[in-house]
Design a protein around this motif. Structure first.
Motif, mmCIF file in Angstrom:
data_model
loop_
_atom_site.group_PDB
_atom_site.id
_atom_site.type_symbol
_atom_site.label_atom_id
_atom_site.label_comp_id
_atom_site.label_asym_id
_atom_site.label_seq_id
_atom_site.Cartn_x
_atom_site.Cartn_y
_atom_site.Cartn_z
ATOM 1 N N LEU A 19 -37.684 -4.177 -65.472
ATOM 2 C CA LEU A 19 -37.015 -3.496 -66.584
ATOM 3 C C LEU A 19 -35.530 -3.459 -66.267
ATOM 4 O O LEU A 19 -35.128 -2.942 -65.215
ATOM 5 C CB LEU A 19 -37.560 -2.080 -66.746
ATOM 6 N N THR A 75 -37.829 4.244 -69.339
ATOM 7 C CA THR A 75 -38.404 3.996 -68.024
ATOM 8 C C THR A 75 -39.684 4.807 -67.835
ATOM 9 O O THR A 75 -40.689 4.298 -67.307
ATOM 10 C CB THR A 75 -37.391 4.324 -66.920
ATOM 11 N N VAL A 131 -36.869 -1.819 -61.378
ATOM 12 C CA VAL A 131 -36.082 -1.238 -62.465
ATOM 13 C C VAL A 131 -34.626 -1.346 -62.057
ATOM 14 O O VAL A 131 -34.224 -0.825 -61.013
ATOM 15 C CB VAL A 131 -36.455 0.241 -62.716
#
Length: 350
Positions: free
Chosen positions: A138, A172, A187
Motif C-alpha cells: 500500500l 490503512t 505500507v
C-alpha cells in the motif's frame, strides 16, 4: 513558539526563505535511535534495481499523476498488479492508457476513492476486501498542498489533514486484513521535508483558530511521518507482520503547487524559477519505490534524497525531525485520529 507565532513567522518567509530555513533546521535535527541503526541504501539505486514484483498486488493512492503515476508505472513494469486509487475516473483511465502504451502487458486498474470522505474510504476498503486475495503493498501517496483558503472534508476535518493524513490512516486500517494475508506486506507513507517546519498542534489540529496554508501542510506531513513510524511500532507489538516505511521525494515538479497555492501565487512564481534545480516526478518516486520493493528496505526507516537540504540528490536515510520520534505525541495523535475517523486498528493479540 505558539501556533500563532509560528503562523506569523511562516507568512513572512517566501518559498525560498522556507527552504533556506529548513536547511538550517536539517543541520541540527535530532534523529531517533532507531533511525541511527538503519542501513544506508545504495545511493544510486534506480528503476533497474527493482526486483521482480510478479504476482504481487499494490495499491497506489493519487496514482493518476506525478509521483504516484511514476510509482504505478514502475511497479507495473516490474510485473506487479497495480490498483490506482484516486478521485477522478477519467484521469484514472488516462493514466492506465499511458501506462499500457509504454507497457502493453501491464496489469493495472482504477478504483475510485476520495480520501477526504471517510465513507468513500470505507467503501473502497469493503470492495477490495471482497475482491482481492491479499494486498502486498500500500503506497499512501496522494496529497494536496497549501490551498490559500481553509477547506473542510466531507467529515468536517481540515482538508489537508484529511486528505494527506487521516484518509490514509483510515485506509490503512481498512486494508489491514488484506495486508496481513501477504507473506511480506509493506505500507509506504509519503511525508515531506516540510515536516521539519511542522508541529502537531493539538489545540488547533483542524486549523479552526488560525489557518496558515503552509503550516497546515507541514503539520499534515509530520503526521504522516509519525503515523509511519508508529505503525511499525504497533505492528511489532501486535505481530501484524506489516513493514511500515516512510519516504519523501525531496522537492519534485508535480501538480501540487498548481493545485494548491496556484502558479500565479508568490510560491508558484518562486517554484517556477527553481524548476531546473528540482527533482522530476520520476526522480522523486525513487525513495518510495525503494521503500516499497527493495529487499534491503527496513521497517521504521525514512528514505529520501540526501543532497543539499534534502531537496534533491542521491538516495539515503532522510533526517527525522525530533517531534516525529516522540512516541508520546505519536500515541496521542493515533488515539485522536481513531476518534476523528471512527477507525480502530486491532488490539494486540487480535
Amino acid at each position: 513558539m505558539t501556533h500563532l507565532q509560528h503562523a506569523k513567522t511562516t507568512r513572512r518567509l517566501g518559498w525560498r526563505g522556507r527552504l533556506a530555513a529548513l536547511g538550517v533546521m536539517l543541520s541540527c535535527v535530532v534523529v531517533t535511535d532507531g533511525a541511527l541503526a538503519q542501513r544506508q541504501p545504495k545511493p544510486d539505486w534506480n528503476l533497474a534495481d527493482i526486483p521482480s514484483q510478479k504476482a504481487r498486488i499494490f495499491l497506489v493512492t493519487g496514482g493518476t499523476s506525478g509521483m504516484g503515476f511514476e510509482d504505478a508505472k514502475a511497479l507495473a513494469a516490474a510485473g506487479a498488479s497495480v490498483i490506482i486509487a484516486s478521485r477522478n475516473p477519467q484521469r484514472g483511465q488516462e493514466a492506465i492508457d499511458r501506462i499500457k502504451q509504454a507497457i502493453p502487458d501491464a496489469q493495472v486498474q482504477f478504483e475510485p476513492v476520495d480520501l477526504a470522505d471517510l465513507a468513500s474510504v470505507r467503501a473502497l476498503g469493503q470492495r477490495l476486501n471482497r475482491t482481492l486475495p491479499r494486498l502486498d503493498g500500500l503506497i499512501n501517496n496522494a496529497a494536496i498542498m497549501a490551498p490559500p483558503a481553509r477547506g473542510t472534508s466531507a467529515d468536517g476535518l481540515e482538508i489537508q489533514f484529511a486528505t494527506n493524513y487521516a484518509g490514509h490512516f483510515a485506509l490503512t486500517a481498512e486494508l489491514l486484513p488484506l495486508l496481513r494475508k501477504s507473506d511480506s506486506p509493506r505500507v509506504v507513507t509519503l511525508s515531506s521535508i516540510a515536516a521539519h517546519i511542522g508541529s502537531i498542534d493539538f489545540g488547533n489540529l483542524q486549523a479552526t483558530q488560525v489557518y496558515e496554508p503552509m503550516s497546515a501542510y507541514a503539520q499534515s506531513k509530520l503526521a504522516c511521518l509519525m503515523f509511519a513510524l508508529e505503525l511499525q511500532r504497533r505492528s511489532d507489538a501486535a505481530a501484524w507482520g506489516i513493514q511500515s516505511v516512510a519516504a519523501h521525494p525531496g522537492v519534485a515538479v508535480t501538480e501540487l503547487v498548481e493545485r494548491g497555492p496556484g502558479l500565479d501565487s508568490i510560491q508558484g512564481r518562486q517554484w517556477s524559477a527553481m524548476r531546473g534545480r528540482l527533482q522530476t516526478a520520476a526522480q522523486g518516486a525513487i525513495p518510495t519505490l525503494y521503500a516499497a520493493t527493495a529487499p534491503q528496505a527496513q521497517g521504521g526507516a525514512y528514505y529520501g534524497p540526501i543532497g543539499e537540504n534534502e531537496i534533491a540528490g542521491p538516495l539515503g536515510l532522510a533526517s527525522i525531525p525530533a517531534e516525529a520520534g516522540d512516541t508520546v505525541v505519536a500515541a496521542r495523535l493515533w488515539s485522536i485520529t481513531e476518534e476523528l475517523t471512527g477507525t480502530r486498528f486491532p488490539a494486540p493479540g487480535h
